[in-house]
Design a protein around this motif. Structure first.
Motif, PDB file in Angstrom:
ATOM      1  N   THR A 183      54.612  33.297  12.397  1.00 28.35           N
ATOM      2  CA  THR A 183      53.571  32.453  12.990  1.00 28.35           C
ATOM      3  C   THR A 183      53.916  32.003  14.409  1.00 28.35           C
ATOM      4  O   THR A 183      53.007  31.920  15.253  1.00 28.35           O
ATOM      5  CB  THR A 183      53.285  31.226  12.100  1.00 28.35           C
ATOM      6  OG1 THR A 183      54.513  30.540  11.815  1.00 28.35           O
ATOM      7  CG2 THR A 183      52.626  31.639  10.798  1.00 28.35           C
ATOM      8  N   PRO A 184      55.183  31.719  14.750  1.00 33.05           N
ATOM      9  CA  PRO A 184      55.458  31.310  16.130  1.00 33.05           C
ATOM     10  C   PRO A 184      55.229  32.411  17.170  1.00 33.05           C
ATOM     11  O   PRO A 184      55.097  32.115  18.360  1.00 33.05           O
ATOM     12  CB  PRO A 184      56.940  30.910  16.092  1.00 33.05           C
ATOM     13  CG  PRO A 184      57.234  30.603  14.663  1.00 33.05           C
ATOM     14  CD  PRO A 184      56.388  31.580  13.911  1.00 33.05           C
ATOM     15  N   ILE A 185      55.216  33.687  16.746  1.00 36.10           N
ATOM     16  CA  ILE A 185      55.055  34.768  17.722  1.00 36.10           C
ATOM     17  C   ILE A 185      53.627  35.303  17.764  1.00 36.10           C
ATOM     18  O   ILE A 185      53.360  36.278  18.468  1.00 36.10           O
ATOM     19  CB  ILE A 185      56.037  35.939  17.444  1.00 36.10           C
ATOM     20  CG1 ILE A 185      55.747  36.575  16.075  1.00 36.10           C
ATOM     21  CG2 ILE A 185      57.477  35.481  17.548  1.00 36.10           C
ATOM     22  CD1 ILE A 185      56.466  37.891  15.862  1.00 36.10           C
ATOM     23  N   LEU A 186      52.701  34.664  17.055  1.00 35.73           N
ATOM     24  CA  LEU A 186      51.313  35.127  17.091  1.00 35.73           C
ATOM     25  C   LEU A 186      50.736  35.138  18.511  1.00 35.73           C
ATOM     26  O   LEU A 186      50.020  36.083  18.874  1.00 35.73           O
ATOM     27  CB  LEU A 186      50.443  34.274  16.160  1.00 35.73           C
ATOM     28  CG  LEU A 186      50.568  34.588  14.664  1.00 35.73           C
ATOM     29  CD1 LEU A 186      49.692  33.648  13.855  1.00 35.73           C
ATOM     30  CD2 LEU A 186      50.196  36.028  14.375  1.00 35.73           C
ATOM     31  N   PRO A 187      51.017  34.111  19.341  1.00 34.04           N
ATOM     32  CA  PRO A 187      50.508  34.203  20.721  1.00 34.04           C
ATOM     33  C   PRO A 187      51.039  35.426  21.471  1.00 34.04           C
ATOM     34  O   PRO A 187      50.295  36.064  22.222  1.00 34.04           O
ATOM     35  CB  PRO A 187      51.015  32.892  21.360  1.00 34.04           C
ATOM     36  CG  PRO A 187      51.152  31.946  20.212  1.00 34.04           C
ATOM     37  CD  PRO A 187      51.628  32.792  19.068  1.00 34.04           C
ATOM     38  N   ALA A 218      62.395  26.140   7.647  1.00 31.17           N
ATOM     39  CA  ALA A 218      63.508  26.840   8.296  1.00 31.17           C
ATOM     40  C   ALA A 218      63.053  28.164   8.900  1.00 31.17           C
ATOM     41  O   ALA A 218      63.448  28.527  10.022  1.00 31.17           O
ATOM     42  CB  ALA A 218      64.617  27.081   7.281  1.00 31.17           C
ATOM     43  N   PHE A 219      62.202  28.906   8.193  1.00 29.88           N
ATOM     44  CA  PHE A 219      61.758  30.211   8.679  1.00 29.88           C
ATOM     45  C   PHE A 219      60.906  30.076   9.941  1.00 29.88           C
ATOM     46  O   PHE A 219      60.957  30.931  10.831  1.00 29.88           O
ATOM     47  CB  PHE A 219      60.971  30.945   7.593  1.00 29.88           C
ATOM     48  CG  PHE A 219      61.828  31.410   6.443  1.00 29.88           C
ATOM     49  CD1 PHE A 219      63.139  31.804   6.639  1.00 29.88           C
ATOM     50  CD2 PHE A 219      61.308  31.459   5.151  1.00 29.88           C
ATOM     51  CE1 PHE A 219      63.926  32.231   5.579  1.00 29.88           C
ATOM     52  CE2 PHE A 219      62.082  31.881   4.092  1.00 29.88           C
ATOM     53  CZ  PHE A 219      63.388  32.274   4.306  1.00 29.88           C
ATOM     54  N   ILE A 220      60.097  29.011  10.021  1.00 34.26           N
ATOM     55  CA  ILE A 220      59.303  28.786  11.229  1.00 34.26           C
ATOM     56  C   ILE A 220      60.223  28.573  12.418  1.00 34.26           C
ATOM     57  O   ILE A 220      60.023  29.122  13.508  1.00 34.26           O
ATOM     58  CB  ILE A 220      58.349  27.587  11.040  1.00 34.26           C
ATOM     59  CG1 ILE A 220      57.234  27.938  10.038  1.00 34.26           C
ATOM     60  CG2 ILE A 220      57.733  27.166  12.376  1.00 34.26           C
ATOM     61  CD1 ILE A 220      56.353  26.772   9.671  1.00 34.26           C
ATOM     62  N   ALA A 221      61.267  27.757  12.210  1.00 31.58           N
ATOM     63  CA  ALA A 221      62.224  27.504  13.292  1.00 31.58           C
ATOM     64  C   ALA A 221      62.959  28.782  13.685  1.00 31.58           C
ATOM     65  O   ALA A 221      63.150  29.066  14.881  1.00 31.58           O
ATOM     66  CB  ALA A 221      63.215  26.431  12.857  1.00 31.58           C
ATOM     67  N   ILE A 222      63.368  29.579  12.688  1.00 29.65           N
ATOM     68  CA  ILE A 222      64.084  30.825  12.969  1.00 29.65           C
ATOM     69  C   ILE A 222      63.179  31.804  13.717  1.00 29.65           C
ATOM     70  O   ILE A 222      63.585  32.445  14.694  1.00 29.65           O
ATOM     71  CB  ILE A 222      64.596  31.459  11.659  1.00 29.65           C
ATOM     72  CG1 ILE A 222      65.707  30.579  11.056  1.00 29.65           C
ATOM     73  CG2 ILE A 222      65.120  32.877  11.905  1.00 29.65           C
ATOM     74  CD1 ILE A 222      66.110  30.985   9.655  1.00 29.65           C
ATOM     75  N   GLY A 223      61.937  31.908  13.256  1.00 31.59           N
ATOM     76  CA  GLY A 223      60.993  32.809  13.919  1.00 31.59           C
ATOM     77  C   GLY A 223      60.754  32.411  15.364  1.00 31.59           C
ATOM     78  O   GLY A 223      60.683  33.271  16.257  1.00 31.59           O
ATOM     79  N   GLY A 224      60.639  31.105  15.608  1.00 32.51           N
ATOM     80  CA  GLY A 224      60.445  30.640  16.973  1.00 32.51           C
ATOM     81  C   GLY A 224      61.656  30.926  17.854  1.00 32.51           C
ATOM     82  O   GLY A 224      61.521  31.347  19.008  1.00 32.51           O
ATOM     83  N   ALA A 225      62.853  30.703  17.305  1.00 33.73           N
ATOM     84  CA  ALA A 225      64.078  30.928  18.081  1.00 33.73           C
ATOM     85  C   ALA A 225      64.262  32.416  18.401  1.00 33.73           C
ATOM     86  O   ALA A 225      64.598  32.789  19.538  1.00 33.73           O
ATOM     87  CB  ALA A 225      65.280  30.400  17.312  1.00 33.73           C
ATOM     88  N   LEU A 226      64.036  33.279  17.411  1.00 36.41           N
ATOM     89  CA  LEU A 226      64.204  34.711  17.632  1.00 36.41           C
ATOM     90  C   LEU A 226      63.093  35.290  18.493  1.00 36.41           C
ATOM     91  O   LEU A 226      63.281  36.313  19.161  1.00 36.41           O
ATOM     92  CB  LEU A 226      64.266  35.449  16.295  1.00 36.41           C
ATOM     93  CG  LEU A 226      65.494  35.151  15.426  1.00 36.41           C
ATOM     94  CD1 LEU A 226      65.392  35.892  14.099  1.00 36.41           C
ATOM     95  CD2 LEU A 226      66.779  35.535  16.152  1.00 36.41           C
ATOM     96  N   GLY A 227      61.936  34.636  18.467  1.00 36.21           N
ATOM     97  CA  GLY A 227      60.812  35.117  19.260  1.00 36.21           C
ATOM     98  C   GLY A 227      61.063  35.079  20.750  1.00 36.21           C
ATOM     99  O   GLY A 227      60.392  35.782  21.524  1.00 36.21           O
TER     100      GLY A 227
END
Length: 408
Positions: free
Chosen positions: A39-43, A162-171
């Protein structure tokens, strides 16, 4: 001389412990990983595929499709569980999940990525169905079963954060990078091969089940209405999860104020986890009390969001409703699944999983329709709360009436 044949000693029953629970709870996090990690990389995805026809619809489907596939394929997974066994399906699905989950890390075409997401959902349907079935099989004593089903809600809720935070960091490293996280299922799957086993009916608490026919019918008369309630419960569970950021922004908070938005979402997520932790102790109240209580708490929280203006109303309402959601999920699960027999538990669990995730898939669609009709998102959330209150009251009345009829 009489018959001196000596009967063979009974097979020793294996007993699951904390380690088996850890693996099954970790496996239960895979469907959550599928829905929130990216979800954090949708944009970024929207920008990258901006020139692709229909991208404004297709890119969000990268997140939504797995939930729909779980809803469609979980009943089939349940059929396989009851006919061919639990462990093999789980292990195969975990390794396949790593392959199709990481596929977008090297794919470039949007249609190919969407196909991989369809297959992710199919794997998740099998994983969620088997993990839940094995939790009930391994921990069939009511106290242990309720503890671990409550923990399933807690762990998956905290994992989502946790997964949202990880996805945002890796994004930060590009939209391809977060997809490599799906490879974690290889490690979990390998540990499952070593540590899990295919339970017998006796090990699942049903020594008499060996005398039943191998094929038994699904008890539709018992689970039909509970599945409809679960469908509605899946919808109400995800209203706050999916809409809280939009509710916060609607109070005047800037869309790029991720600290405020994330703070409210994190507090709501924590409230859901606390509700799940509370289930083991609250379960002694019985479903006739617990389900109305859970729906009632959701209703109160949603009405607070509607009635109390500004960010304080959103924050307090989200916490109350989320606590109710944390109680609701294991309450629905034990209501439908725990009473199933060993021979049909996989299919019953599959249908429950299907109903719950179909509710999740429908949440953004139904809330959008309500918000458009009522003119405001908080009003739509409030109306959902009113319906939740009515459904909870109806369920409580029906269960108490059924209990009184049995006692008579």
């Amino acid at each position: 001389m009489g018959d001196t044949t000596i009967a063979p000693p009974p097979t020793a029953q294996r007993r699951a412990g904390v380690w088996q629970a850890v693996l099954l709870l970790a496996g239960s996090c895979m469907p959550v990983l599928g829905s929130v990690l990216i979800t954090p990389i949708l944009p970024q995805l929207s920008e990258h595929f901006g020139d692709t026809p229909g991208a404004e619809v297709l890119v969000p489907m990268i997140v939504a499709i797995p939930a729909l596939m779980i809803a469609l394929f979980a009943p089939f997974a349940g059929q396989i569980v009851d006919r061919l066994g639990r462990k093999t399906l789980l292990v195969v699905a975990m390794f396949a999940y790593a392959i199709v989950g990481t596929a977008p890390a090297w794919l470039e075409a949007l249609p190919a990525i969407l196909l991989s997401r369809v297959l992710v959902g199919v794997c998740e349907a099998a994983i969620m169905t088997v993990c839940t079935t094995l939790i009930v099989d391994y921990f069939h004593e009511e106290r242990r079963r309720n503890r671990y089903l409550g923990l399933q809600t807690v762990v998956t809720t905290l994992a989502a954060t946790a997964f949202i935070a990880i996805g945002g960091a890796l994004g930060v490293g590009g939209w391809h990078t977060p997809f490599w996280v799906y490879a974690v299922s290889i490690l979990i799957g390998a540990l499952m091969v070593i540590s899990l086993w295919e339970p017998t009916a006796a090990e699942a608490g049903e020594p008499e089940a060996r005398d039943r026919p191998a094929k038994v019918r699904i008890p539709w008369a018992r689970i039909g209405v509970p599945l409809l309630v679960t469908l509605f419960g899946g919808f109400t569970f995800y209203v706050i999860v999916l809409e809280v950021s939009y509710l916060v922004v609607g109070t005047g908070v800037a869309a790029d104020d991720t600290a405020t938005i994330g703070g409210v979402a994190a507090i709501a997520s924590l409230a859901t986890a606390i509700g799940g932790l509370s289930f083991a102790k609250l379960s002694k109240l019985g479903h006739g009390v617990l389900l109305p209580l859970a729906f009632g708490l959701q209703a109160v929280g949603m009405l607070v969001i509607w009635i109390v203006p500004g960010l304080p109303g959103i924050g307090v309402g989200a916490v109350i409703a989320s606590f109710g959601s944390g109680v609701l999920l294991p309450s629905l699960l034990t209501w439908v699944v725990a009473a199933a027999h060993f021979a049909d538990r996989g299919r019953v669990t599959g249908w429950w999983t299907s109903a719950f995730f179909l509710g999740q898939f429908l949440t953004p669609i139904l809330v959008a329709v309500l918000a458009a009709g009522l003119g405001a998102l908080p009003a739509a959330v409030g109306v959902v709360g009113i319906v939740a209150l009515l459904v909870g009251a109806a369920v409580g009345f029906a269960l108490r009436k059924a209990s009184a009829a049995v006692a008579a």
